[in-house]
Write a protein that holds these residues in place. Structure first.
Motif, PDB file in Angstrom:
ATOM      1  N   UNK A 137       0.608  -1.201   0.134  1.00 29.34           N
ATOM      2  CA  UNK A 137       0.108  -0.125  -0.069  1.00 29.34           C
ATOM      3  C   UNK A 137       0.776   1.109   0.148  1.00 29.34           C
ATOM      4  N   UNK A 138       0.459   2.266  -0.699  1.00 28.16           N
ATOM      5  CA  UNK A 138       1.298   3.600  -1.026  1.00 28.16           C
ATOM      6  C   UNK A 138       0.289   4.746  -0.688  1.00 28.16           C
ATOM      7  N   UNK A 139       1.072   5.527   0.115  1.00 29.86           N
ATOM      8  CA  UNK A 139       0.176   6.706   0.786  1.00 29.86           C
ATOM      9  C   UNK A 139       0.130   7.586  -0.386  1.00 29.86           C
ATOM     10  N   UNK A 140      -0.950   8.433  -0.739  1.00 28.86           N
ATOM     11  CA  UNK A 140      -0.952   9.456  -2.023  1.00 28.86           C
ATOM     12  C   UNK A 140      -1.973  10.576  -1.105  1.00 28.86           C
ATOM     13  N   UNK A 143      -4.942   9.119   0.666  1.00 27.10           N
ATOM     14  CA  UNK A 143      -5.402   7.987  -0.176  1.00 27.10           C
ATOM     15  C   UNK A 143      -4.296   7.016   0.068  1.00 27.10           C
ATOM     16  N   UNK A 144      -5.021   5.787   0.312  1.00 25.47           N
ATOM     17  CA  UNK A 144      -4.108   4.578   0.233  1.00 25.47           C
ATOM     18  C   UNK A 144      -4.207   3.913  -1.128  1.00 25.47           C
ATOM     19  N   UNK A 161      -6.308  -0.083  -7.042  1.00 26.40           N
ATOM     20  CA  UNK A 161      -7.276  -0.014  -6.245  1.00 26.40           C
ATOM     21  C   UNK A 161      -6.749   1.113  -5.220  1.00 26.40           C
ATOM     22  N   UNK A 162      -7.819   1.935  -4.753  1.00 28.38           N
ATOM     23  CA  UNK A 162      -7.577   2.661  -3.719  1.00 28.38           C
ATOM     24  C   UNK A 162      -8.809   3.041  -2.708  1.00 28.38           C
ATOM     25  N   UNK A 163      -8.470   3.749  -1.663  1.00 27.08           N
ATOM     26  CA  UNK A 163      -9.209   3.816  -0.393  1.00 27.08           C
ATOM     27  C   UNK A 163      -8.955   5.059   0.075  1.00 27.08           C
ATOM     28  N   UNK A 223      -0.995   3.728   9.269  1.00 28.89           N
ATOM     29  CA  UNK A 223      -1.165   5.318   9.186  1.00 28.89           C
ATOM     30  C   UNK A 223      -1.400   5.645  10.390  1.00 28.89           C
ATOM     31  N   UNK A 224      -0.040   5.682  11.275  1.00 29.52           N
ATOM     32  CA  UNK A 224      -0.034   6.224  12.627  1.00 29.52           C
ATOM     33  C   UNK A 224       1.306   6.806  12.944  1.00 29.52           C
ATOM     34  N   UNK A 225       1.539   7.780  13.906  1.00 24.72           N
ATOM     35  CA  UNK A 225       2.808   8.227  14.267  1.00 24.72           C
ATOM     36  C   UNK A 225       3.232   9.349  13.171  1.00 24.72           C
TER      37      UNK A 225
END
Length: 590
Positions: free
Chosen positions: A299-302, A309-310, A347-349, A379-381
């Motif tokens: 999973x990549x963060x955008x 968005x992941x 796919x994204x969320x 997705x923390x810190x």
């Protein structure tokens, strides 16, 4: 050895029996035994020291001896296999049995529904002594062949028979298979499918409909259809290769339907149909998911102006795949807050307007019906802190881009006009707050005068009107529209020619000739645009039109043919000039 033999039954002398003494043995023979002969039998040898013996004849022993006696007096031909049938390639039906052993003098006959059948046209009867097989082959098996089949065999003194009842559902199944094999034989005389349509999925997730063909020649034709509409693939089918394929890239629900392949030439025609729906559709989606899931990236963060968005990249994604997003092991349902979607590549969320509640562990699960492929992201810190700051920056930038000053329509690229005519350059502008508008000629600001009139009406309509143009009015004009969020430049090239001169042919991208000028009817007193410095052009950007310019009242002046919304003259094309739309630099915040 000359001992006398005495026979007794239940201590009584036996009468009406055949007693035979031979040397040292004695035998008692029953000529027609029955239940009256059951009991205990004994024998005493005379002239000895009391030698004797006895035997009890039970009912079971008597029955066994009777059966053995009957078999000896009535021999049978032993069978390895009783009468059976099989469907042959051409639709012929073969009835057969196999004996343990046959002699060369064996005789037999087939009886069908109480009538003996002889070998002849449409029916062949034969046997093989070595293998012990007796068979009958029926060439054309029809409804008239329903019934009972019997084979009677005589081999010396031995004989036997075996029967087969072929009626009801058993007969219908045999008839159906015979008709199928007969049609198959006829079908294979011409070009035909040796393997009917089936599907495979390539490594790039392209679905391939494939089939194998046989007995084809150069003039054999092959056509693809979907729901009876012909499909013409980019690569024509090559029947001489022995196989044909139809690629279906980016497979999804829209590709459901009945697919058909037709093979034909002067010898015949064959058809294969493949219905992509229901379970077949699900099987294809699972096959795609198996390849896509194995290729899925981490999973990549955008970040976007709407939120965080992941994204999960894979060889191919379609919403029909069984995917599930989870947050802290709880399944996520698509909503205004948590949006789920995708493209062909991923796919994204998206978490819209994120808060601290959305921190935590996220995962996507891709199921292929057998295995589940899982990718995760924490997705923390610091990861959340950095993503949230980037989201706020993009949100502010998007707001500025949405509300900056811009030209939304009405200006041409090039104007060609004859001297002494009047020129009107009019456009619609937009911005929130209302932008400032400045006109330039050759990078010098244009101010209103008796010869040149600059107006800006209602915060929407900007115009530059030049009365009785002269060659000196030729040049590069531009309009700068901007507010506190930014703006843009639009450039117009004006060419003035003299009376009597030939109208210059417009260059590529130029409007051919100006038309009489029009000036919008001002709703109130015109307000002059405030003076702004000439900015340095930046990267070109074409604004999205959102408002139409109103139809102004005509005046004796002239005006260029606008690009939008008025249609461009047929011969007008763009000139090879630098980009006209350029963002104006954003003024510093106070």
């Amino acid at each position: 050895m000359g001992s006398n033999t005495l026979n007794f039954r239940d201590s009584s002398e036996v009468n009406l029996t055949d007693v035979l003494s031979l040397f040292c043995s004695s035998r008692l023979t029953f000529t027609n035994p029955d239940k009256d002969d059951l009991g205990r039998y004994s024998v005493v040898v005379t002239d000895t020291d009391g030698v004797s013996a006895s035997h009890t004849l039970t009912e079971d022993a008597l029955n066994s001896m009777l059966e053995l006696s009957y078999a000896i007096r009535h021999p049978v031909v032993p069978l390895k296999h009783g009468l059976n049938y099989e469907i042959l390639e051409k639709g012929h039906v073969r009835f057969w049995l196999q004996a343990v052993k046959l002699s060369s003098s064996v005789s037999y006959r087939f009886i069908v529904n109480d009538k003996e059948v002889k070998s002849g046209e449409g029916c062949k009867i034969s046997h093989d002594v070595k293998s012990g097989i007796i068979q009958m082959t029926v060439d054309l098996f029809t409804r008239a062949n329903e019934g009972t089949y019997t084979v009677q065999i005589h081999d010396g003194k031995a004989k036997t028979q075996s029967s087969l009842v072929l009626v009801g559902d058993v007969f219908k199944a045999a008839l159906k298979e015979a008709e199928f094999q007969r049609k198959e034989h006829i079908r294979k005389q011409g070009p035909h499918f040796s393997e009917y349509l089936y599907f495979t999925v390539a490594e790039d997730c392209t679905v391939m409909l494939a089939c194998k063909v046989a007995n084809a020649k150069k003039d054999t034709t092959f056509h693809w259809f979907k729901d009876d509409d012909e499909i013409v693939p980019d690569t024509p089918p090559n029947v001489m290769s022995g196989s044909c394929t139809l690629p279906i890239p980016m497979f999804s629900r829209k590709d459901q339907g009945s697919y058909k392949a037709v093979l034909s030439d002067d010898r015949g025609k064959d058809t294969s149909v493949f219905d992509i729906s229901g379970k077949v559709f699900d099987d294809i989606i699972n096959a795609i998911a198996q390849i896509a899931g194995a290729s899925a990236s981490d999973l990549v963060l955008q970040c976007t102006p709407e939120g965080i968005r992941l994204q999960c990249y894979m060889s191919y994604y379609t919403e029909e795949m069984k995917t599930a997003w989870k947050h802290k092991e709880s399944k996520i349902a698509s909503s205004e807050k948590m949006r789920i979607g995708g493209t062909a590549e991923m796919a994204w969320m998206q978490i819209c307007d994120p808060t601290d509640k959305e921190k935590g562990h996220y995962s996507i699960q891709i199921s292929d019906g057998v295995k589940t492929h899982t990718r995760t992201f924490d997705l923390s810190g610091q990861a959340y802190t950095d993503a949230y700051e980037e989201y706020l920056r993009l949100k502010a930038a998007a707001f500025a881009e949405k509300n900056r000053g811009r030209v939304v329509g009405g200006l041409p690229d090039v104007v060609t006009i004859m001297e002494e005519k009047s020129l009107s350059l009019t456009c619609t502008v937009w911005g929130e707050p209302t932008p400032e508008v400045t006109w330039f000629k050759n990078e010098q600001e244009v101010a209103s005068s008796e010869h040149t009139k600059v107006t800006f009406d209602g915060g929407k309509f900007a115009s530059l009107v030049i009365t009785k143009v002269t060659p000196e009015d030729s040049g590069k004009y531009s309009i700068n529209v901007r507010n506190k969020y930014g703006g843009e430049f639009v450039e117009i090239t004006v060419s003035v020619y003299k009376h009597g001169e030939q109208i210059p042919e417009p260059k590529v991208g130029q409007a051919k000739m100006a038309t009489p000028a029009v000036t919008p009817v001002p709703p109130k007193s015109p307000a002059l645009a405030s003076k702004t410095p000439t900015p340095t052009p930046s990267k070109a950007q074409t604004p999205t039109p959102c408002l139409k310019s109103p139809t102004p009242a005509s005046t004796p002046a002239s005006t260029p043919i606008p690009k939008s919304p008025t249609p461009t003259p047929p011969h007008s094309v763009k000139s090879p000039t630098p980009p006209r739309f350029m963002k104006s630099p954003t003024p510093p915040r106070k």
